[in-house]
Design an enzyme around this catalytic site. Structure first.
Site, mmCIF file in Angstrom:
data_model
loop_
_atom_site.group_PDB
_atom_site.id
_atom_site.type_symbol
_atom_site.label_atom_id
_atom_site.label_comp_id
_atom_site.label_asym_id
_atom_site.label_seq_id
_atom_site.Cartn_x
_atom_site.Cartn_y
_atom_site.Cartn_z
ATOM 1 N N GLY A 128 43.719 59.641 26.032
ATOM 2 C CA GLY A 128 45.288 59.264 26.206
ATOM 3 C C GLY A 128 45.902 59.718 24.954
ATOM 4 O O GLY A 128 45.451 60.958 24.471
ATOM 5 N N GLU A 180 50.936 68.387 25.060
ATOM 6 C CA GLU A 180 50.769 69.586 26.004
ATOM 7 C C GLU A 180 49.257 70.155 26.250
ATOM 8 O O GLU A 180 49.226 70.524 27.462
ATOM 9 C CB GLU A 180 51.683 70.725 25.315
ATOM 10 C CG GLU A 180 53.042 70.868 25.638
ATOM 11 C CD GLU A 180 53.449 70.739 27.249
ATOM 12 O OE1 GLU A 180 52.984 71.638 27.671
ATOM 13 O OE2 GLU A 180 54.195 69.771 27.574
ATOM 14 N N HIS A 230 46.411 68.504 26.657
ATOM 15 C CA HIS A 230 45.926 67.887 27.854
ATOM 16 C C HIS A 230 46.775 68.065 29.276
ATOM 17 O O HIS A 230 46.131 68.373 30.298
ATOM 18 C CB HIS A 230 46.180 66.283 27.671
ATOM 19 C CG HIS A 230 45.524 65.716 26.477
ATOM 20 N ND1 HIS A 230 46.093 65.155 25.313
ATOM 21 C CD2 HIS A 230 44.278 65.584 26.361
ATOM 22 C CE1 HIS A 230 45.356 64.825 24.391
ATOM 23 N NE2 HIS A 230 44.112 64.747 25.109
ATOM 24 N N ASP A 265 37.780 71.467 21.045
ATOM 25 C CA ASP A 265 36.483 70.601 20.631
ATOM 26 C C ASP A 265 35.277 71.602 21.469
ATOM 27 O O ASP A 265 34.740 71.065 22.098
ATOM 28 C CB ASP A 265 36.402 69.342 21.544
ATOM 29 C CG ASP A 265 37.679 68.508 20.815
ATOM 30 O OD1 ASP A 265 37.412 67.822 19.814
ATOM 31 O OD2 ASP A 265 38.846 68.502 21.462
ATOM 32 N N SER A 300 45.633 64.824 19.482
ATOM 33 C CA SER A 300 46.520 63.496 19.261
ATOM 34 C C SER A 300 46.496 63.002 18.022
ATOM 35 O O SER A 300 47.203 62.277 17.523
ATOM 36 C CB SER A 300 45.679 62.358 19.924
ATOM 37 O OG SER A 300 45.373 63.094 21.410
ATOM 38 N N ARG A 301 45.299 63.513 17.005
ATOM 39 C CA ARG A 301 45.420 63.024 15.877
ATOM 40 C C ARG A 301 46.588 63.737 14.848
ATOM 41 O O ARG A 301 46.593 62.986 13.757
ATOM 42 C CB ARG A 301 44.060 63.223 15.217
ATOM 43 C CG ARG A 301 42.882 62.286 15.900
ATOM 44 C CD ARG A 301 41.538 62.461 14.970
ATOM 45 N NE ARG A 301 40.653 61.433 15.457
ATOM 46 C CZ ARG A 301 39.828 61.367 16.410
ATOM 47 N NH1 ARG A 301 39.560 62.730 17.071
ATOM 48 N NH2 ARG A 301 38.858 60.496 16.596
HETATM 49 O O1 PAF Z 1 38.073 65.004 23.895
HETATM 50 C C1 PAF Z 1 38.066 63.673 24.133
HETATM 51 O O2 PAF Z 1 39.324 63.358 24.276
HETATM 52 C C2 PAF Z 1 37.110 62.722 24.359
HETATM 53 O O3 PAF Z 1 35.820 63.076 23.792
HETATM 54 C C3 PAF Z 1 36.591 62.548 25.832
HETATM 55 C C4 PAF Z 1 35.998 64.019 26.378
HETATM 56 C C5 PAF Z 1 37.670 62.184 26.895
HETATM 57 C C6 PAF Z 1 35.423 61.662 26.120
HETATM 58 O O4 PAF Z 1 35.964 60.357 25.574
#
Ligand code: PAF
Length: 297
Positions: A28, A32, A34, A148, A184-185
């Site tokens: 959540g 953008e 995501h 990531d 998000s952070r």
């Molecule tokens: O990247 C993320 O948001 C999280 O690490 C994930 C892949 C949804 C797992 O909780």
């Protein structure tokens, strides 16, 4: 768009889907970045499932699980606008029922270094929850962001080791107009910290220039220059500056092949990560790397 909250309902919804299914796992706090994953899934798969689950097992005791941005209504509005088919938003009890013991772990250097060294519980939590999501949703493809970078490689390895029949698709980092990687952070940053956070894309750009334009091949020299650049920002504290092989994330001493430059930096109390590919002249660049070559601040 259907919103389901239980594993049983999700399995039922999946059983009714013919054709290809794409899964976008998220916690959540959508941005953008995501939504670009959702759009890609929307164009490649017949059905798009997005999971919204802040996964407690990937946070350490002193980390930001409680503070992590949660706004279900906003996330649902954004996903509705992207025409996602199903949103899976389970509770912690659904994902980790009493007696849960299906922990999934990738062992070895890939998970021990970099993020693994600073966040010892992180990858075990990620691989466990992603494996569980993949087993519930059974997608043909699952989408992750390249911001990531280590997580993406760990999830790929996990899917191989668990023999899960899924393609793990990595997509480019989306950036704000001033170069800050979307995360998000970023919502935690004060306006002063938001300015200070620009030291990350600045350092990455410096790294690229040194390797790709000035021909620097000595990884220690590169890391020192980047660390100096970051230290000039008073609000920044370095967790690591690393130069690794692009695929394996093994530390390099000589940058003689496609490489990844990875940063983890605390800006005030917010920990940010970012990365950029490095393609030294004369090395063979893969298609994915060529695409990422468009990085610029
Ligand atoms: O990247 C993320 O948001 C999280 O690490 C994930 C892949 C949804 C797992 O909780």
């Amino acid at each position: 768009m259907r919103v389901v909250e239980t594993v049983a309902e999700m399995r039922q919804a999946r059983a009714a889907m013919g054709g290809g299914v794409g899964l976008v796992p998220t916690m959540g706090g959508l941005h953008e970045g995501h939504l670009s994953l959702v759009r890609r899934a929307r164009s490649a798969d017949d059905h798009v499932v997005v999971s919204l689950f802040v996964n407690p097992s990937q946070f350490g005791p002193k980390e930001d699980f409680d503070a992590y941005p949660r706004d279900l209504e906003r996330d649902l509005r954004l996903l509705e606008a992207e025409d996602a088919h199903v949103v899976f938003a389970p509770s912690v009890e659904e994902m980790y029922p009493p007696g849960f013991d299906e922990w999934v772990e990738v062992r070895g250097p890939l998970t021990e270094r970099l993020e693994g060294a600073f966040r010892p519980q992180f990858f075990r939590g990620v691989t466990t929850v992603v494996a569980r999501l993949l087993r519930i949703v059974r997608p043909q493809r699952a989408y992750f962001g390249e911001k990531d970078a280590q997580q993406l490689r760990v999830v790929r390895r996990m899917a191989e080791e668990q023999r899960l029949p899924v393609e793990i698709v990595g997509l480019p980092t989306l950036r704000e107009p001033d170069g800050l990687a979307m995360s998000s952070r970023n919502a935690y940053l004060t306006s002063e910290e938001r300015q200070a956070a620009l030291v990350l894309p600045r350092a990455l750009e410096l790294g690229r220039t040194m390797v790709e334009c000035e021909g620097v091949r000595d990884a220690d020299r590169l890391k020192e220059a980047l660390a100096d650049c970051i230290r000039r920002e008073p609000l920044a504290r370095i967790d690591y500056v690393a130069v690794t092989d692009y695929e394996t994330l093994e530390e390099l001493t000589v940058i003689d092949r496609p490489a990844l430059l990875l940063l983890a930096v605390r800006i005030g109390s917010t920990r940010l990560i970012d990365n950029a590919s490095l393609i030294p002249g004369g090395s063979e660049a893969t298609e994915e790397l060529r695409r990422r070559g468009g990085f610029s601040t």
